[in-house]
Design an enzyme around this catalytic site. Structure first.
Site, PDB file in Angstrom:
ATOM      1  CB  CYS A 130      -0.855   0.076   1.261  1.00  0.00           C
ATOM      2  SG  CYS A 130      -1.806  -1.381   1.583  1.00  0.00           S
ATOM      3  CB  ILE A 191       4.420 -12.805  -4.972  1.00  0.00           C
ATOM      4  CG1 ILE A 191       3.780 -13.369  -6.235  1.00  0.00           C
ATOM      5  CG2 ILE A 191       5.826 -13.278  -4.772  1.00  0.00           C
ATOM      6  CD1 ILE A 191       4.483 -13.018  -7.542  1.00  0.00           C
ATOM      7  N   GLY A 217      -2.702 -14.273 -11.616  1.00  0.00           N
ATOM      8  CA  GLY A 217      -3.037 -15.378 -12.509  1.00  0.00           C
ATOM      9  C   GLY A 217      -1.799 -16.072 -13.060  1.00  0.00           C
TER      10      GLY A 217
HETATM   11  C1  LIG Z   1      -9.414  -8.732  -7.697  1.00  0.00           C
HETATM   12  C2  LIG Z   1      -8.275  -8.914  -6.715  1.00  0.00           C
HETATM   13  C3  LIG Z   1      -8.317  -8.255  -5.504  1.00  0.00           C
HETATM   14  C4  LIG Z   1      -7.262  -8.411  -4.578  1.00  0.00           C
HETATM   15  N1  LIG Z   1      -7.325  -7.785  -3.359  1.00  0.00           N
HETATM   16  C5  LIG Z   1      -6.335  -7.978  -2.443  1.00  0.00           C
HETATM   17  C6  LIG Z   1      -6.416  -7.388  -1.153  1.00  0.00           C
HETATM   18  O1  LIG Z   1      -7.411  -6.728  -0.796  1.00  0.00           O
HETATM   19  N2  LIG Z   1      -5.365  -7.578  -0.281  1.00  0.00           N
HETATM   20  C7  LIG Z   1      -4.274  -8.342  -0.630  1.00  0.00           C
HETATM   21  O2  LIG Z   1      -3.351  -8.492   0.184  1.00  0.00           O
HETATM   22  N3  LIG Z   1      -4.187  -8.942  -1.852  1.00  0.00           N
HETATM   23  C8  LIG Z   1      -5.179  -8.770  -2.762  1.00  0.00           C
HETATM   24  N4  LIG Z   1      -5.105  -9.394  -3.985  1.00  0.00           N
HETATM   25  C9  LIG Z   1      -3.944 -10.266  -4.308  1.00  0.00           C
HETATM   26  C10 LIG Z   1      -4.294 -11.748  -4.110  1.00  0.00           C
HETATM   27  O3  LIG Z   1      -4.662 -11.997  -2.759  1.00  0.00           O
HETATM   28  C11 LIG Z   1      -3.098 -12.670  -4.494  1.00  0.00           C
HETATM   29  O4  LIG Z   1      -2.009 -12.445  -3.622  1.00  0.00           O
HETATM   30  C12 LIG Z   1      -2.615 -12.445  -5.924  1.00  0.00           C
HETATM   31  O5  LIG Z   1      -3.710 -12.210  -6.787  1.00  0.00           O
HETATM   32  C13 LIG Z   1      -1.777 -13.609  -6.470  1.00  0.00           C
HETATM   33  O6  LIG Z   1      -2.483 -14.821  -6.495  1.00  0.00           O
HETATM   34  P1  LIG Z   1      -3.349 -15.357  -7.786  1.00  0.00           P
HETATM   35  O7  LIG Z   1      -2.453 -15.232  -8.983  1.00  0.00           O
HETATM   36  O8  LIG Z   1      -3.718 -16.754  -7.441  1.00  0.00           O
HETATM   37  O9  LIG Z   1      -4.541 -14.460  -7.902  1.00  0.00           O
HETATM   38  C14 LIG Z   1      -6.143  -9.244  -4.911  1.00  0.00           C
HETATM   39  C15 LIG Z   1      -6.127  -9.903  -6.150  1.00  0.00           C
HETATM   40  C16 LIG Z   1      -7.167  -9.764  -7.050  1.00  0.00           C
HETATM   41  C17 LIG Z   1      -7.118 -10.506  -8.371  1.00  0.00           C
END
Ligand SMILES: Cc1cc2nc3c(=O)[nH]c(=O)nc-3n(C[C@H](O)[C@H](O)[C@H](O)COP(=O)(O)O)c2cc1C
Length: 308
Positions: A130, A191, A217
Protein backbone atom coordinates in the site's frame (compact mmCIF):
# COMPACT_ATOMS: atom_id res chain seq x y z
CA UNK A 1 -3.69 -39.26 4.73
CA UNK A 2 -3.11 -36.29 7.04
CA UNK A 3 -3.65 -33.06 5.10
CA UNK A 4 -3.40 -30.76 8.13
CA UNK A 5 -0.69 -28.11 8.42
CA UNK A 6 0.33 -25.89 11.30
CA UNK A 7 0.74 -22.34 10.08
CA UNK A 8 2.27 -19.95 12.60
CA UNK A 9 0.50 -21.84 15.37
CA UNK A 10 -2.81 -21.92 13.49
CA UNK A 11 -3.89 -25.50 12.69
CA UNK A 12 -5.27 -25.69 9.13
CA UNK A 13 -7.27 -28.70 7.95
CA UNK A 14 -5.74 -28.37 4.48
CA UNK A 15 -2.77 -26.55 2.93
CA UNK A 16 -5.11 -24.96 0.35
CA UNK A 17 -6.30 -21.46 1.27
CA UNK A 18 -8.40 -18.80 -0.50
CA UNK A 19 -6.71 -15.46 -1.10
CA UNK A 20 -7.56 -11.96 -0.07
CA UNK A 21 -9.70 -9.91 -2.44
CA UNK A 22 -10.82 -12.96 -4.39
CA UNK A 23 -13.69 -14.14 -2.15
CA UNK A 24 -14.69 -10.90 -0.41
CA UNK A 25 -16.02 -11.79 3.05
CA UNK A 26 -17.34 -15.22 1.91
CA UNK A 27 -20.79 -13.82 0.96
CA UNK A 28 -20.92 -15.57 -2.44
CA UNK A 29 -19.23 -18.77 -1.28
CA UNK A 30 -21.83 -19.23 1.47
CA UNK A 31 -24.54 -19.18 -1.23
CA UNK A 32 -22.67 -21.50 -3.55
CA UNK A 33 -24.14 -25.00 -3.60
CA UNK A 34 -21.54 -27.71 -3.07
CA UNK A 35 -18.94 -25.43 -1.55
CA UNK A 36 -17.25 -27.16 1.39
CA UNK A 37 -15.53 -24.73 3.78
CA UNK A 38 -14.12 -27.59 5.82
CA UNK A 39 -11.84 -28.57 2.92
CA UNK A 40 -10.35 -25.06 2.86
CA UNK A 41 -7.39 -24.43 5.19
CA UNK A 42 -8.16 -20.75 5.66
CA UNK A 43 -9.90 -17.82 4.03
CA UNK A 44 -7.97 -14.56 3.79
CA UNK A 45 -10.61 -11.86 4.02
CA UNK A 46 -10.83 -8.77 1.82
CA UNK A 47 -8.20 -6.09 2.54
CA UNK A 48 -9.53 -3.86 5.32
CA UNK A 49 -8.55 -0.32 6.27
CA UNK A 50 -9.37 1.84 9.30
CA UNK A 51 -11.95 3.93 7.45
CA UNK A 52 -14.32 2.65 4.75
CA UNK A 53 -12.99 3.11 1.20
CA UNK A 54 -14.92 3.40 -2.07
CA UNK A 55 -12.00 2.16 -4.15
CA UNK A 56 -10.76 3.26 -7.57
CA UNK A 57 -12.79 4.55 -10.54
CA UNK A 58 -13.85 1.87 -13.08
CA UNK A 59 -12.79 -0.08 -15.03
CA UNK A 60 -11.06 -1.92 -12.16
CA UNK A 61 -10.33 -5.19 -13.91
CA UNK A 62 -8.78 -6.04 -17.28
CA UNK A 63 -7.99 -9.48 -18.67
CA UNK A 64 -4.55 -10.01 -20.20
CA UNK A 65 -2.92 -13.11 -21.77
CA UNK A 66 -2.82 -15.63 -18.95
CA UNK A 67 -3.56 -13.01 -16.33
CA UNK A 68 -5.85 -10.52 -14.71
CA UNK A 69 -4.98 -6.90 -14.05
CA UNK A 70 -6.81 -5.26 -11.15
CA UNK A 71 -6.91 -1.91 -9.45
CA UNK A 72 -9.76 -2.26 -6.97
CA UNK A 73 -8.24 0.35 -4.67
CA UNK A 74 -9.00 -1.51 -1.44
CA UNK A 75 -12.74 -0.94 -1.49
CA UNK A 76 -13.98 -2.07 1.94
CA UNK A 77 -16.45 -1.05 4.65
CA UNK A 78 -13.79 -0.27 7.32
CA UNK A 79 -12.42 -2.41 10.16
CA UNK A 80 -15.11 -1.57 12.74
CA UNK A 81 -17.90 -2.59 10.38
CA UNK A 82 -16.12 -5.83 9.47
CA UNK A 83 -15.70 -6.79 13.14
CA UNK A 84 -19.15 -5.68 14.34
CA UNK A 85 -21.33 -6.68 11.40
CA UNK A 86 -19.59 -9.07 9.00
CA UNK A 87 -17.60 -11.40 11.26
CA UNK A 88 -20.60 -12.44 13.41
CA UNK A 89 -22.21 -13.80 10.24
CA UNK A 90 -19.19 -15.85 9.12
CA UNK A 91 -17.32 -16.82 12.28
CA UNK A 92 -19.19 -20.14 12.48
CA UNK A 93 -17.75 -21.35 9.15
CA UNK A 94 -15.68 -24.55 9.55
CA UNK A 95 -12.43 -22.96 8.37
CA UNK A 96 -9.89 -20.40 9.67
CA UNK A 97 -10.55 -16.74 8.98
CA UNK A 98 -7.57 -14.43 8.56
CA UNK A 99 -8.07 -10.66 8.37
CA UNK A 100 -6.08 -8.82 5.68
CA UNK A 101 -5.08 -5.42 7.00
CA UNK A 102 -3.97 -2.35 5.06
CA UNK A 103 -3.23 1.29 5.74
CA UNK A 104 -1.71 4.49 4.46
CA UNK A 105 0.40 5.13 7.59
CA UNK A 106 2.02 2.99 10.27
CA UNK A 107 -0.56 4.34 12.74
CA UNK A 108 -3.38 3.10 10.48
CA UNK A 109 -1.99 -0.43 10.60
CA UNK A 110 -1.73 -0.22 14.40
CA UNK A 111 -5.37 0.85 14.77
CA UNK A 112 -6.72 -1.79 12.37
CA UNK A 113 -4.67 -4.49 14.14
CA UNK A 114 -6.08 -3.40 17.51
CA UNK A 115 -9.63 -3.61 16.18
CA UNK A 116 -9.10 -7.14 14.80
CA UNK A 117 -7.23 -8.23 17.92
CA UNK A 118 -10.56 -8.11 19.74
CA UNK A 119 -12.38 -10.29 17.17
CA UNK A 120 -12.77 -13.97 16.30
CA UNK A 121 -10.24 -13.95 13.40
CA UNK A 122 -7.51 -16.56 13.80
CA UNK A 123 -4.71 -14.33 12.56
CA UNK A 124 -3.88 -11.21 10.57
CA UNK A 125 -2.22 -10.86 7.22
CA UNK A 126 -0.45 -7.54 6.69
CA UNK A 127 -0.73 -6.19 3.15
CA UNK A 128 2.33 -3.95 2.80
CA UNK A 129 1.75 -3.27 -0.92
CA UNK A 130 0.00 0.00 0.00
CA UNK A 131 1.28 3.54 -0.64
CA UNK A 132 2.78 5.17 2.47
CA UNK A 133 0.88 8.43 2.10
CA UNK A 134 2.63 10.15 5.02
CA UNK A 135 6.09 9.51 3.60
CA UNK A 136 5.86 10.35 -0.08
CA UNK A 137 3.65 7.55 -1.47
CA UNK A 138 6.24 4.76 -1.98
CA UNK A 139 4.77 1.38 -1.01
CA UNK A 140 5.58 0.09 2.51
CA UNK A 141 6.47 -3.16 0.78
CA UNK A 142 9.41 -1.75 -1.19
CA UNK A 143 11.55 -0.45 1.70
CA UNK A 144 12.79 -3.10 4.16
CA UNK A 145 13.10 -0.63 7.05
CA UNK A 146 9.57 0.71 6.62
CA UNK A 147 8.15 -2.81 6.14
CA UNK A 148 9.88 -3.86 9.37
CA UNK A 149 8.33 -0.90 11.20
CA UNK A 150 4.85 -1.92 10.09
CA UNK A 151 5.44 -5.51 11.21
CA UNK A 152 6.84 -4.48 14.61
CA UNK A 153 3.92 -2.12 15.14
CA UNK A 154 1.29 -4.73 14.27
CA UNK A 155 3.09 -7.34 16.39
CA UNK A 156 2.89 -5.01 19.40
CA UNK A 157 -0.83 -4.42 18.76
CA UNK A 158 -2.04 -8.01 18.76
CA UNK A 159 -1.46 -11.36 20.38
CA UNK A 160 -2.74 -13.16 17.25
CA UNK A 161 -0.32 -14.70 14.73
CA UNK A 162 0.74 -12.31 11.97
CA UNK A 163 1.50 -13.14 8.37
CA UNK A 164 3.26 -10.55 6.24
CA UNK A 165 2.43 -10.50 2.53
CA UNK A 166 5.40 -9.62 0.37
CA UNK A 167 5.25 -7.68 -2.88
CA UNK A 168 7.25 -8.94 -5.88
CA UNK A 169 7.80 -5.32 -6.98
CA UNK A 170 11.24 -5.13 -5.33
CA UNK A 171 14.84 -5.80 -6.40
CA UNK A 172 15.65 -8.36 -3.71
CA UNK A 173 12.73 -10.19 -2.09
CA UNK A 174 15.15 -12.14 0.14
CA UNK A 175 16.17 -8.85 1.74
CA UNK A 176 12.53 -7.99 2.42
CA UNK A 177 11.97 -11.44 3.94
CA UNK A 178 14.95 -11.02 6.25
CA UNK A 179 13.70 -7.60 7.42
CA UNK A 180 10.18 -8.76 8.26
CA UNK A 181 11.40 -11.96 9.95
CA UNK A 182 13.72 -9.91 12.16
CA UNK A 183 10.76 -7.64 12.92
CA UNK A 184 8.78 -10.62 14.22
CA UNK A 185 6.45 -11.88 11.51
CA UNK A 186 5.12 -15.38 12.23
CA UNK A 187 4.63 -16.35 8.56
CA UNK A 188 5.04 -14.93 5.05
CA UNK A 189 2.60 -14.80 2.13
CA UNK A 190 4.21 -14.53 -1.29
CA UNK A 191 3.53 -13.08 -3.73
CA UNK A 192 1.13 -10.20 -4.05
CA UNK A 193 0.38 -8.93 -7.58
CA UNK A 194 2.98 -7.67 -10.06
CA UNK A 195 2.58 -4.02 -11.16
CA UNK A 196 1.42 -3.65 -14.76
CA UNK A 197 -0.65 -1.73 -17.29
CA UNK A 198 -2.98 -2.50 -20.20
CA UNK A 199 -3.45 0.05 -23.02
CA UNK A 200 -6.54 0.87 -25.07
CA UNK A 201 -5.07 1.73 -28.50
CA UNK A 202 -8.23 3.38 -29.89
CA UNK A 203 -8.54 5.80 -27.01
CA UNK A 204 -4.79 6.08 -26.28
CA UNK A 205 -5.51 5.53 -22.63
CA UNK A 206 -4.71 2.91 -20.04
CA UNK A 207 -7.58 0.40 -19.80
CA UNK A 208 -7.83 0.66 -16.00
CA UNK A 209 -9.46 3.71 -14.43
CA UNK A 210 -6.44 3.92 -12.11
CA UNK A 211 -3.93 3.74 -15.00
CA UNK A 212 -1.87 0.97 -13.46
CA UNK A 213 -2.83 -2.17 -11.60
CA UNK A 214 -1.66 -5.50 -10.18
CA UNK A 215 -1.23 -8.53 -12.42
CA UNK A 216 -2.29 -11.94 -11.07
CA UNK A 217 -3.04 -15.38 -12.51
CA UNK A 218 -0.92 -17.94 -14.41
CA UNK A 219 1.16 -15.19 -16.07
CA UNK A 220 2.91 -14.50 -12.74
CA UNK A 221 3.49 -18.09 -11.58
CA UNK A 222 7.18 -18.28 -12.59
CA UNK A 223 7.85 -14.99 -10.77
CA UNK A 224 6.05 -16.30 -7.69
CA UNK A 225 7.87 -19.65 -7.69
CA UNK A 226 11.31 -18.04 -7.77
CA UNK A 227 10.25 -15.55 -5.08
CA UNK A 228 9.06 -18.38 -2.80
CA UNK A 229 12.31 -20.29 -3.36
CA UNK A 230 14.37 -17.16 -2.52
CA UNK A 231 12.28 -16.47 0.58
CA UNK A 232 12.57 -20.11 1.63
CA UNK A 233 16.38 -19.77 1.73
CA UNK A 234 15.92 -17.12 4.42
CA UNK A 235 12.73 -18.25 6.15
CA UNK A 236 13.27 -22.04 6.10
CA UNK A 237 16.19 -22.13 8.57
CA UNK A 238 14.19 -19.91 10.96
CA UNK A 239 11.11 -22.11 10.79
CA UNK A 240 8.95 -19.34 9.32
CA UNK A 241 6.25 -20.86 7.08
CA UNK A 242 5.38 -19.49 3.62
CA UNK A 243 1.96 -19.39 1.97
CA UNK A 244 2.87 -19.73 -1.72
CA UNK A 245 0.61 -17.98 -4.20
CA UNK A 246 0.55 -16.47 -7.67
CA UNK A 247 -1.14 -18.16 -10.60
CA UNK A 248 -2.04 -21.50 -9.02
CA UNK A 249 -4.75 -23.26 -11.04
CA UNK A 250 -4.05 -26.98 -10.56
CA UNK A 251 -2.72 -29.31 -7.87
CA UNK A 252 0.40 -29.63 -9.99
CA UNK A 253 0.97 -25.85 -9.73
CA UNK A 254 0.40 -26.06 -5.98
CA UNK A 255 2.95 -28.87 -5.55
CA UNK A 256 5.55 -26.79 -7.40
CA UNK A 257 5.14 -24.18 -4.64
CA UNK A 258 5.52 -26.86 -1.94
CA UNK A 259 8.75 -28.05 -3.60
CA UNK A 260 9.96 -24.43 -3.65
CA UNK A 261 9.45 -24.20 0.12
CA UNK A 262 5.80 -23.29 0.78
CA UNK A 263 3.97 -24.87 3.74
CA UNK A 264 0.57 -23.86 2.35
CA UNK A 265 -0.73 -22.45 -0.93
CA UNK A 266 -3.38 -19.93 -1.95
CA UNK A 267 -5.91 -19.70 -4.77
CA UNK A 268 -6.92 -16.25 -5.98
CA UNK A 269 -7.58 -15.48 -9.63
CA UNK A 270 -8.42 -19.11 -10.42
CA UNK A 271 -11.52 -18.81 -8.21
CA UNK A 272 -13.10 -16.34 -10.63
CA UNK A 273 -13.17 -19.14 -13.20
CA UNK A 274 -13.83 -22.04 -10.85
CA UNK A 275 -14.98 -21.17 -7.30
CA UNK A 276 -14.86 -24.89 -6.41
CA UNK A 277 -11.18 -25.20 -7.35
CA UNK A 278 -9.92 -25.69 -3.78
CA UNK A 279 -11.14 -29.29 -3.33
CA UNK A 280 -9.93 -30.26 -6.83
CA UNK A 281 -6.49 -28.78 -6.12
CA UNK A 282 -6.27 -30.61 -2.77
CA UNK A 283 -7.16 -33.99 -4.25
CA UNK A 284 -4.61 -33.52 -7.06
CA UNK A 285 -1.97 -32.55 -4.47
CA UNK A 286 -2.67 -35.77 -2.60
CA UNK A 287 -2.18 -37.76 -5.79
CA UNK A 288 1.25 -36.10 -6.08
CA UNK A 289 2.03 -36.98 -2.46
CA UNK A 290 1.38 -40.63 -3.28
CA UNK A 291 3.54 -40.29 -6.38
CA UNK A 292 6.40 -39.09 -4.14
CA UNK A 293 5.60 -41.93 -1.70
CA UNK A 294 5.22 -39.37 1.08
CA UNK A 295 2.61 -39.23 3.88
CA UNK A 296 2.67 -35.50 4.47
CA UNK A 297 3.38 -32.28 2.61
CA UNK A 298 6.11 -31.46 5.16
CA UNK A 299 8.21 -34.27 3.67
CA UNK A 300 8.14 -32.58 0.26
CA UNK A 301 8.44 -28.95 1.35
CA UNK A 302 11.57 -27.25 0.01
CA UNK A 303 13.00 -30.43 -1.50
CA UNK A 304 13.64 -28.81 -4.88
CA UNK A 305 17.03 -29.93 -6.20
CA UNK A 306 18.59 -26.62 -7.21
CA UNK A 307 21.35 -27.09 -9.80
CA UNK A 308 24.88 -27.01 -8.33
C1 LIG B 1 -9.41 -8.73 -7.70
C2 LIG B 1 -8.28 -8.91 -6.72
C3 LIG B 1 -8.32 -8.25 -5.50
C4 LIG B 1 -7.26 -8.41 -4.58
N1 LIG B 1 -7.32 -7.79 -3.36
C5 LIG B 1 -6.34 -7.98 -2.44
C6 LIG B 1 -6.42 -7.39 -1.15
O1 LIG B 1 -7.41 -6.73 -0.80
N2 LIG B 1 -5.36 -7.58 -0.28
C7 LIG B 1 -4.27 -8.34 -0.63
O2 LIG B 1 -3.35 -8.49 0.18
N3 LIG B 1 -4.19 -8.94 -1.85
C8 LIG B 1 -5.18 -8.77 -2.76
N4 LIG B 1 -5.11 -9.39 -3.98
C9 LIG B 1 -3.94 -10.27 -4.31
C10 LIG B 1 -4.29 -11.75 -4.11
O3 LIG B 1 -4.66 -12.00 -2.76
C11 LIG B 1 -3.10 -12.67 -4.49
O4 LIG B 1 -2.01 -12.45 -3.62
C12 LIG B 1 -2.62 -12.44 -5.92
O5 LIG B 1 -3.71 -12.21 -6.79
C13 LIG B 1 -1.78 -13.61 -6.47
O6 LIG B 1 -2.48 -14.82 -6.49
P1 LIG B 1 -3.35 -15.36 -7.79
O7 LIG B 1 -2.45 -15.23 -8.98
O8 LIG B 1 -3.72 -16.75 -7.44
O9 LIG B 1 -4.54 -14.46 -7.90
C14 LIG B 1 -6.14 -9.24 -4.91
C15 LIG B 1 -6.13 -9.90 -6.15
C16 LIG B 1 -7.17 -9.76 -7.05
C17 LIG B 1 -7.12 -10.51 -8.37
Amino acid sequence: MDTGVLLAGIPLASPVTLLSGCVGFCEDLMRLEGFDFSSVGAVFLKGTTLEARRGNPPPRIAETHGGLLNAIGLQNPGARHVVDTILPAIQHLPTRLIANIAGSSVEDYREVARIFDDSPVHGMEINISCPNVKEGGAAFGSDPRVAARVVETVKQSTSKPIITKLSPNVTDIGLMARAIIDAGTDAISAINTVMGMAIDLENRRPVLGNGQGGLSGPAIKPIALLAVWRIHQVAGPKGIPIIGQGGIITGRDAMEFILAGASAVGLGTSLFRNPLASSEVLSEMMTWLRHYEADHFDQIRGTLAWPE
